[in-house]
Write an enzyme that holds these catalytic residues in place. Structure first.
Site, PDB file in Angstrom:
ATOM      1  N   SER A  29       2.800   3.318   7.265  1.00 13.18           N
ATOM      2  CA  SER A  29       1.387   3.698   7.191  1.00 13.18           C
ATOM      3  C   SER A  29       0.452   2.660   7.791  1.00 13.18           C
ATOM      4  O   SER A  29      -0.681   2.992   8.170  1.00 13.18           O
ATOM      5  CB  SER A  29       0.994   3.966   5.734  1.00 13.18           C
ATOM      6  N   HIS A  69      -5.225   0.539   2.648  1.00 11.47           N
ATOM      7  CA  HIS A  69      -4.706   0.678   4.011  1.00 11.47           C
ATOM      8  C   HIS A  69      -5.751   0.217   5.025  1.00 11.47           C
ATOM      9  O   HIS A  69      -6.923   0.054   4.703  1.00 11.47           O
ATOM     10  CB  HIS A  69      -4.309   2.143   4.270  1.00 11.47           C
TER      11      HIS A  69
END
Length: 271
Positions: free
Chosen positions: A34, A253
């Site tokens: 990711s 993230h």
């Protein structure tokens, strides 16, 4: 918010090279988790379960280099084992994208091996972090981390070996992990007990070091996002990493700014 458009495909046509740039690479394959796929970063989002944005660093890099064909098979949640096995129904192993005519491969993997990220998030988050006593996460996970990082280092090196076997002429670049948490202190975006903050930072840096050591072992090009992201952690005034919010990137993230920085660093290494 991400604009509405057709799903981002693993195989992408990228814009022409910038004026004055002659492309050295005909086929670029991006492998990763990711932190490469960049879920939530504005752009077209894949609908294959990988939550891949076409605003991620592989797409930015391919455009900057004028790559003729980009095959981005990065996928949120990917571990190094997913290089050789289908991660999700309908997905081919990431390594299948690496063909003999591939001349550039970037690899951003390791954080999901042995469920490292998952255990940190599930084991360390606290609803009332500022008032949490002791170091519950450190006490529970601490003894397991050195062995896990040593294994991750070997796994990442093995991926490079497999890629080189599939594409002997390819330039292989290992992309490290950025600083997610600050060197000291905390903020509302970082819900860890004060006693666990140093431990989370230690694991974050240990992961980046594991990738760096793997690159040295197999003599691959290494891109150091740890150094570049100093003062850009989730608590910084100019964060490259999202915290608890769900805007601009998935929680915990990279934001678009981190992906742009990664693309610039890789491009500089390749030039």
């Amino acid at each position: 918010p991400a604009r509405t458009a057709s799903p981002a495909s693993p195989t992408a046509t990228v814009p022409s090279a910038p004026p004055g740039v002659t492309s050295r690479f005909a086929r670029y394959v991006a492998l990763g988790d990711s932190y490469t796929a960049a879920p939530g970063v504005p752009g077209r989002q894949s609908q294959d379960g990988c939550m891949r944005s076409d605003g991620n660093y592989p797409h930015l890099l391919a455009a900057a280099l004028g790559v003729r064909r980009l095959v981005d098979v990065s996928c949120s949640g990917a571990a190094t084992a997913d290089v050789r096995r289908p991660q999700l129904p309908g997905l081919a192993p990431q390594l299948d994208a690496v063909t003999r005519d591939t001349d550039l491969v970037t690899i951003g993997l390791g954080g999901n091996d042995l469920d490292l990220f998952g255990r940190l998030i599930s084991g360390c988050l606290r609803r009332d972090a500022s008032g949490a006593a002791g170091s519950p996460c450190t006490d529970t996970l601490g003894p397991t981390i050195p062995t896990a990082l040593a294994q991750i280092e070997r796994h990442v090196a093995d991926v490079v070996t497999a890629v080189r076997a599939a594409a002997p002429g390819a330039r292989v670049v290992l992309v490290g992990y950025p600083q997610i948490v600050p060197a000291s202190g905390g903020c509302e975006q970082m819900p860890f007990a004060p006693g666990d903050r140093a431990f989370v930072r230690q694991v974050n840096r240990g992961l980046a070091e594991a990738v760096r050591r793997a690159a040295a072992t197999v003599r691959a090009t290494y891109v150091d996002l740890w150094a570049a992201s100093a003062d850009h952690d989730m608590c910084a005034a100019d964060p490259w990493i999202n915290g608890l919010t769900a805007q601009g990137a998935a929680p915990f993230h990279p934001f678009a700014a981190e992906q742009a920085a990664a693309a610039r660093l890789i491009e500089a290494k390749l030039r």
